[in-house]
Design a protein around this motif. Structure first.
Motif, PDB file in Angstrom:
ATOM      1  N   SER A  56       0.820  -1.218   0.000  1.00  0.00           N
ATOM      2  CA  SER A  56       0.000   0.000   0.000  1.00  0.00           C
ATOM      3  C   SER A  56       0.851   1.264   0.000  1.00  0.00           C
ATOM      4  N   ALA A  74      -8.280   7.637  10.781  1.00  0.00           N
ATOM      5  CA  ALA A  74      -9.095   7.119  11.893  1.00  0.00           C
ATOM      6  C   ALA A  74      -9.025   5.602  11.797  1.00  0.00           C
ATOM      7  N   PHE A  95       1.422   2.904   2.391  1.00  0.00           N
ATOM      8  CA  PHE A  95       0.694   3.750   3.339  1.00  0.00           C
ATOM      9  C   PHE A  95       1.188   3.357   4.726  1.00  0.00           C
ATOM     10  N   ALA A 129      -1.501  -1.027  12.241  1.00  0.00           N
ATOM     11  CA  ALA A 129      -0.626  -0.478  13.289  1.00  0.00           C
ATOM     12  C   ALA A 129      -1.269  -0.562  14.679  1.00  0.00           C
ATOM     13  N   GLU A 130      -2.556  -0.253  14.737  1.00  0.00           N
ATOM     14  CA  GLU A 130      -3.236  -0.234  16.042  1.00  0.00           C
ATOM     15  C   GLU A 130      -3.216  -1.616  16.680  1.00  0.00           C
ATOM     16  N   ASN A 187       1.941  -0.635  10.836  1.00  0.00           N
ATOM     17  CA  ASN A 187       1.287  -1.674  10.036  1.00  0.00           C
ATOM     18  C   ASN A 187       2.312  -2.612   9.410  1.00  0.00           C
TER      19      ASN A 187
HETATM   20  N1  THU Z   1      -4.058   0.499   8.257  1.00  0.00           N
HETATM   21  C1  THU Z   1      -3.692   0.647   9.568  1.00  0.00           C
HETATM   22  O1  THU Z   1      -2.551   0.340   9.954  1.00  0.00           O
HETATM   23  N2  THU Z   1      -4.618   1.127  10.427  1.00  0.00           N
HETATM   24  C2  THU Z   1      -5.899   1.468  10.088  1.00  0.00           C
HETATM   25  O2  THU Z   1      -6.702   1.780  10.961  1.00  0.00           O
HETATM   26  C3  THU Z   1      -6.290   1.472   8.678  1.00  0.00           C
HETATM   27  C4  THU Z   1      -5.358   0.821   7.740  1.00  0.00           C
HETATM   28  C5  THU Z   1      -3.070  -0.054   7.326  1.00  0.00           C
HETATM   29  C6  THU Z   1      -3.410  -1.415   6.805  1.00  0.00           C
HETATM   30  C7  THU Z   1      -2.639  -1.444   5.507  1.00  0.00           C
HETATM   31  O3  THU Z   1      -1.303  -1.861   5.787  1.00  0.00           O
HETATM   32  C8  THU Z   1      -2.606   0.012   5.061  1.00  0.00           C
HETATM   33  O4  THU Z   1      -2.953   0.780   6.193  1.00  0.00           O
HETATM   34  C9  THU Z   1      -3.566   0.326   3.930  1.00  0.00           C
HETATM   35  O5  THU Z   1      -4.869  -0.066   4.246  1.00  0.00           O
END
Ligand code: THU
Length: 157
Positions: A39, A107, A41, A71-72, A59
């Motif tokens: 991702s 969020a 991200f 991550a959470e 994450n």
């Molecule tokens: N992701 C998180 O770590 N926390 C969230 O609350 C939403 C999504 C991560 C999961 C994945 O690795 C990336 O963001 C894209 O969805």
């Protein structure tokens, strides 16, 4: 018709306590440990424990996509296994794209909220929540329960 309301603050850095700012900085730092090659991200979470300890999570993705973890949940499971009897006081979540320098509004997803709720229920004390909002501001919520109305908990079983 019945309705449900949630209360939250929208705060800027100046409104945060030094401890809250440190928690956000720890969440920002945690994004650098994200393993997110699919991702790109990066999400960072930091938990403040009642003993002053800060537990970070990021994450962790997987080629088999659903096997990865947010991550959470990484942070909560790390706290739950490393400090099983220490209360979580507050959490902070931020995100950024791998190729950008600024942090993004974020969020927690529904699955993470369910896990966060479990720990709040387990410790019988609220976990305050900080989410990165827009323009250097943060949402501050008083507990996890308000993020998840109509809950499924141990009492549902
Ligand atoms: N992701 C998180 O770590 N926390 C969230 O609350 C939403 C999504 C991560 C999961 C994945 O690795 C990336 O963001 C894209 O969805």
């Amino acid at each position: 018709m019945p309705s449900i309301q949630i209360s939250y603050d929208l705060v800027s850095q100046a409104d945060l306590s030094a401890q809250e700012w440190a928690l956000i900085r720890a969440a920002e730092l945690a994004t650098t440990t994200a393993y997110a090659p699919y991702s790109n991200f990066w999400v960072g979470t930091a938990l403040l424990l009642e003993n002053g300890e800060i537990v970070q999570g990021s994450n962790q993705e997987n080629a088999a996509y659903p096997s990865g973890l947010c991550a959470e949940r990484v942070a909560f499971f790390k706290a739950g296994s490393g400090f099983p009897n220490v209360r979580i006081v507050q959490m902070a979540v931020v995100a950024k794209r791998a190729n950008e320098n600024h942090f993004l509004p974020v969020a927690s997803c529904g699955a993470c909220r369910q896990v966060m709720l479990e720990y709040e229920y387990k410790q019988k004390a609220p976990i305050k929540v900080l989410f990165r909002a827009t323009a250097e501001k943060y949402y501050r919520l008083p507990n996890v329960a308000c993020l998840l109305p109509f809950q499924f908990t141990a009492e549902s079983l």
